[in-house]
Scaffold this motif. Structure first.
Motif, PDB file in Angstrom:
ATOM      1  N   MET A  31      15.081   1.950   8.038  1.00 17.79           N
ATOM      2  CA  MET A  31      14.022   2.543   7.599  1.00 17.79           C
ATOM      3  C   MET A  31      12.806   2.544   8.208  1.00 17.79           C
ATOM      4  O   MET A  31      12.346   1.391   8.932  1.00 17.79           O
ATOM      5  N   THR A  32      11.951   3.627   8.304  1.00 23.24           N
ATOM      6  CA  THR A  32      10.710   3.677   8.906  1.00 23.24           C
ATOM      7  C   THR A  32       9.506   2.821   8.212  1.00 23.24           C
ATOM      8  O   THR A  32       9.669   2.662   7.088  1.00 23.24           O
ATOM      9  N   ASN A  33       8.405   2.598   8.851  1.00 24.51           N
ATOM     10  CA  ASN A  33       7.344   1.902   8.386  1.00 24.51           C
ATOM     11  C   ASN A  33       6.625   2.693   7.209  1.00 24.51           C
ATOM     12  O   ASN A  33       6.402   2.269   5.996  1.00 24.51           O
ATOM     13  N   GLU A  34       6.808   4.042   7.176  1.00 22.85           N
ATOM     14  CA  GLU A  34       6.338   4.936   6.389  1.00 22.85           C
ATOM     15  C   GLU A  34       7.076   5.077   5.195  1.00 22.85           C
ATOM     16  O   GLU A  34       6.697   4.786   3.844  1.00 22.85           O
ATOM     17  N   ALA A  35       8.344   4.933   5.195  1.00 22.24           N
ATOM     18  CA  ALA A  35       9.462   4.764   4.176  1.00 22.24           C
ATOM     19  C   ALA A  35       9.188   3.424   3.410  1.00 22.24           C
ATOM     20  O   ALA A  35       9.349   3.434   2.070  1.00 22.24           O
ATOM     21  N   LEU A  36       9.049   2.424   4.099  1.00 20.13           N
ATOM     22  CA  LEU A  36       8.863   1.166   3.460  1.00 20.13           C
ATOM     23  C   LEU A  36       7.707   1.146   2.902  1.00 20.13           C
ATOM     24  O   LEU A  36       7.533   0.364   1.626  1.00 20.13           O
ATOM     25  N   GLN A  37       6.570   1.580   3.254  1.00 23.25           N
ATOM     26  CA  GLN A  37       5.178   1.497   2.544  1.00 23.25           C
ATOM     27  C   GLN A  37       5.397   2.469   1.454  1.00 23.25           C
ATOM     28  O   GLN A  37       4.641   1.905   0.269  1.00 23.25           O
ATOM     29  N   ASN A  38       6.247   3.725   1.214  1.00 20.50           N
ATOM     30  CA  ASN A  38       6.492   4.346   0.101  1.00 20.50           C
ATOM     31  C   ASN A  38       7.063   3.687  -1.114  1.00 20.50           C
ATOM     32  O   ASN A  38       6.787   3.635  -2.100  1.00 20.50           O
ATOM     33  N   LEU A  39       8.082   2.989  -0.549  1.00 20.61           N
ATOM     34  CA  LEU A  39       8.981   2.326  -1.668  1.00 20.61           C
ATOM     35  C   LEU A  39       8.264   0.956  -2.023  1.00 20.61           C
ATOM     36  O   LEU A  39       8.163   0.773  -3.358  1.00 20.61           O
ATOM     37  N   ILE A  40       7.669  -0.018  -1.233  1.00 23.62           N
ATOM     38  CA  ILE A  40       6.699  -1.036  -1.600  1.00 23.62           C
ATOM     39  C   ILE A  40       5.475  -0.672  -2.588  1.00 23.62           C
ATOM     40  O   ILE A  40       5.406  -1.474  -3.497  1.00 23.62           O
ATOM     41  N   SER A  41       4.835   0.228  -2.114  1.00 24.87           N
ATOM     42  CA  SER A  41       3.684   0.512  -3.003  1.00 24.87           C
ATOM     43  C   SER A  41       4.049   1.331  -4.268  1.00 24.87           C
ATOM     44  O   SER A  41       3.359   1.175  -5.259  1.00 24.87           O
ATOM     45  N   SER A  42       5.417   1.563  -4.526  1.00 28.46           N
ATOM     46  CA  SER A  42       5.906   2.070  -5.696  1.00 28.46           C
ATOM     47  C   SER A  42       5.911   0.533  -6.838  1.00 28.46           C
ATOM     48  O   SER A  42       5.989   1.034  -8.017  1.00 28.46           O
ATOM     49  N   TRP A  43       6.181  -0.281  -6.225  1.00 32.91           N
ATOM     50  CA  TRP A  43       6.316  -1.696  -6.956  1.00 32.91           C
ATOM     51  C   TRP A  43       5.040  -2.039  -7.341  1.00 32.91           C
ATOM     52  O   TRP A  43       4.673  -2.371  -8.469  1.00 32.91           O
ATOM     53  N   ILE A  44       4.026  -2.016  -6.439  1.00 27.58           N
ATOM     54  CA  ILE A  44       2.715  -2.633  -6.685  1.00 27.58           C
ATOM     55  C   ILE A  44       1.515  -1.618  -6.147  1.00 27.58           C
ATOM     56  O   ILE A  44       1.295  -1.752  -4.784  1.00 27.58           O
ATOM     57  N   PRO A  45       1.003  -1.032  -6.639  1.00 26.22           N
ATOM     58  CA  PRO A  45       0.209   0.282  -6.027  1.00 26.22           C
ATOM     59  C   PRO A  45      -0.976  -0.029  -5.411  1.00 26.22           C
ATOM     60  O   PRO A  45      -1.558   0.161  -4.561  1.00 26.22           O
ATOM     61  N   GLU A  46      -1.254  -1.312  -5.830  1.00 26.16           N
ATOM     62  CA  GLU A  46      -2.955  -2.008  -5.331  1.00 26.16           C
ATOM     63  C   GLU A  46      -2.746  -2.526  -3.719  1.00 26.16           C
ATOM     64  O   GLU A  46      -4.038  -2.919  -3.424  1.00 26.16           O
ATOM     65  N   LEU A  47      -1.604  -2.453  -3.464  1.00 30.83           N
ATOM     66  CA  LEU A  47      -1.491  -3.211  -1.927  1.00 30.83           C
ATOM     67  C   LEU A  47      -2.075  -2.399  -0.786  1.00 30.83           C
ATOM     68  O   LEU A  47      -2.215  -1.203  -1.028  1.00 30.83           O
ATOM     69  N   GLU A  48      -2.511  -3.198   0.131  1.00 29.57           N
ATOM     70  CA  GLU A  48      -3.117  -2.163   1.391  1.00 29.57           C
ATOM     71  C   GLU A  48      -2.112  -2.514   2.545  1.00 29.57           C
ATOM     72  O   GLU A  48      -1.668  -3.339   2.959  1.00 29.57           O
ATOM     73  N   PHE A  49      -1.927  -1.064   3.212  1.00 28.92           N
ATOM     74  CA  PHE A  49      -1.045  -1.092   4.152  1.00 28.92           C
ATOM     75  C   PHE A  49      -1.940  -0.823   5.551  1.00 28.92           C
ATOM     76  O   PHE A  49      -2.710   0.213   5.323  1.00 28.92           O
ATOM     77  N   THR A  50      -1.381  -1.193   6.727  1.00 25.26           N
ATOM     78  CA  THR A  50      -1.951  -0.674   8.051  1.00 25.26           C
ATOM     79  C   THR A  50      -0.978  -1.240   9.005  1.00 25.26           C
ATOM     80  O   THR A  50       0.168  -1.869   8.648  1.00 25.26           O
ATOM     81  N   GLU A  51      -1.055  -0.476  10.157  1.00 25.64           N
ATOM     82  CA  GLU A  51       0.061  -0.777  11.304  1.00 25.64           C
ATOM     83  C   GLU A  51      -0.617  -1.614  12.230  1.00 25.64           C
ATOM     84  O   GLU A  51      -0.209  -2.344  13.202  1.00 25.64           O
ATOM     85  N   GLU A  52      -2.352  -1.492  12.139  1.00 24.47           N
ATOM     86  CA  GLU A  52      -3.014  -2.468  13.144  1.00 24.47           C
ATOM     87  C   GLU A  52      -2.844  -2.427  14.432  1.00 24.47           C
ATOM     88  O   GLU A  52      -2.767  -3.185  15.241  1.00 24.47           O
ATOM     89  N   GLY A  53      -2.249  -1.306  14.877  1.00 26.03           N
ATOM     90  CA  GLY A  53      -1.766  -1.011  16.270  1.00 26.03           C
ATOM     91  C   GLY A  53      -0.493  -1.714  16.757  1.00 26.03           C
ATOM     92  O   GLY A  53      -0.247  -1.858  17.819  1.00 26.03           O
ATOM     93  N   SER A  54       0.261  -2.376  15.641  1.00 26.31           N
ATOM     94  CA  SER A  54       1.583  -2.951  16.170  1.00 26.31           C
ATOM     95  C   SER A  54       2.528  -2.131  15.486  1.00 26.31           C
ATOM     96  O   SER A  54       2.326  -1.159  14.696  1.00 26.31           O
ATOM     97  N   GLN A  55       3.865  -2.467  15.966  1.00 27.91           N
ATOM     98  CA  GLN A  55       5.056  -1.816  15.548  1.00 27.91           C
ATOM     99  C   GLN A  55       5.353  -2.247  14.255  1.00 27.91           C
ATOM    100  O   GLN A  55       6.118  -1.552  13.456  1.00 27.91           O
ATOM    101  N   PHE A  56       4.656  -3.344  13.686  1.00 24.72           N
ATOM    102  CA  PHE A  56       5.089  -3.806  12.173  1.00 24.72           C
ATOM    103  C   PHE A  56       4.108  -3.278  11.225  1.00 24.72           C
ATOM    104  O   PHE A  56       2.909  -3.177  11.472  1.00 24.72           O
ATOM    105  N   LEU A  57       4.787  -3.037   9.983  1.00 25.52           N
ATOM    106  CA  LEU A  57       3.923  -2.557   8.910  1.00 25.52           C
ATOM    107  C   LEU A  57       3.146  -3.883   8.104  1.00 25.52           C
ATOM    108  O   LEU A  57       3.888  -4.780   8.035  1.00 25.52           O
ATOM    109  N   ASN A  58       2.060  -3.764   8.035  1.00 24.16           N
ATOM    110  CA  ASN A  58       1.223  -4.848   7.572  1.00 24.16           C
ATOM    111  C   ASN A  58       0.750  -4.586   6.029  1.00 24.16           C
ATOM    112  O   ASN A  58       0.400  -3.517   5.586  1.00 24.16           O
TER     113      ASN A  58
END
Length: 153
Positions: A1-28
């Motif tokens: 699963m890509t970071n974008e797909a992970l972000q979309n899934l996780i943000s559907s659970w809790i919309p108020e979360l903040e997401f970044t990749e901060e120049g890394s390969q991992f979703l923050n």
């Protein structure tokens, strides 16, 4: 699963979360303290994420805030996320334990408590590991001062 797909899934659970990749390969993911346990539980138990391995838990003093950074991996799906939580309450910093989700958190939360003073609600045995029970203060905080034991250049 890509970071974008992970972000979309996780943000559907809790919309108020903040997401970044901060120049890394991992979703923050940055989560509010009151939503920490809910998010972590869903990250572990949801079949699409299955984060079954907590491989790092670190206390952090960002200056104004104290917090914890968690590194999670799914050994099934082979993806990794970084979860960050912080509190501005330096006098009584508290966060919920995740030791009931990942047993490895037990020791690491005790270490963070010992060196940063963060109290983990519902931890089964929160205690000092390295410092004596009568130790005053938390040595990894930026505002910690110990005139006797600190080497100052």
């Amino acid at each position: 699963m890509t970071n974008e797909a992970l972000q979309n899934l996780i943000s559907s659970w809790i919309p108020e979360l903040e997401f970044t990749e901060e120049g890394s390969q991992f979703l923050n993911i940055t989560v509010q303290p009151e939503q920490l346990h809910q998010l972590m539980s869903q990250l572990k138990t949801n079949s699409e994420t299955s984060f079954d391995y907590l491989f790092c838990l670190s206390g952090v003093d960002w200056g104004k805030e104290l917090g914890v950074v968690y590194h999670l991996e799914s050994t099934t799906h082979r993806h990794i996320v970084v979860v960050k939580v912080q509190t501005e309450d330096r006098e009584n910093p508290t966060l919920d334990t995740v030791s009931n989700l990942w047993l490895t958190a037990d020791f690491h939360e005790c270490e963070v408590f010992d060196f940063f003073g963060i109290i983990f609600n519902n931890h089964p045995n929160l205690k000092r590991l390295f410092l004596t029970e009568d130790w005053d203060g938390f040595p990894l905080r930026k505002d910690y001062v110990d005139e006797i034991n600190m080497v100052i250049k």
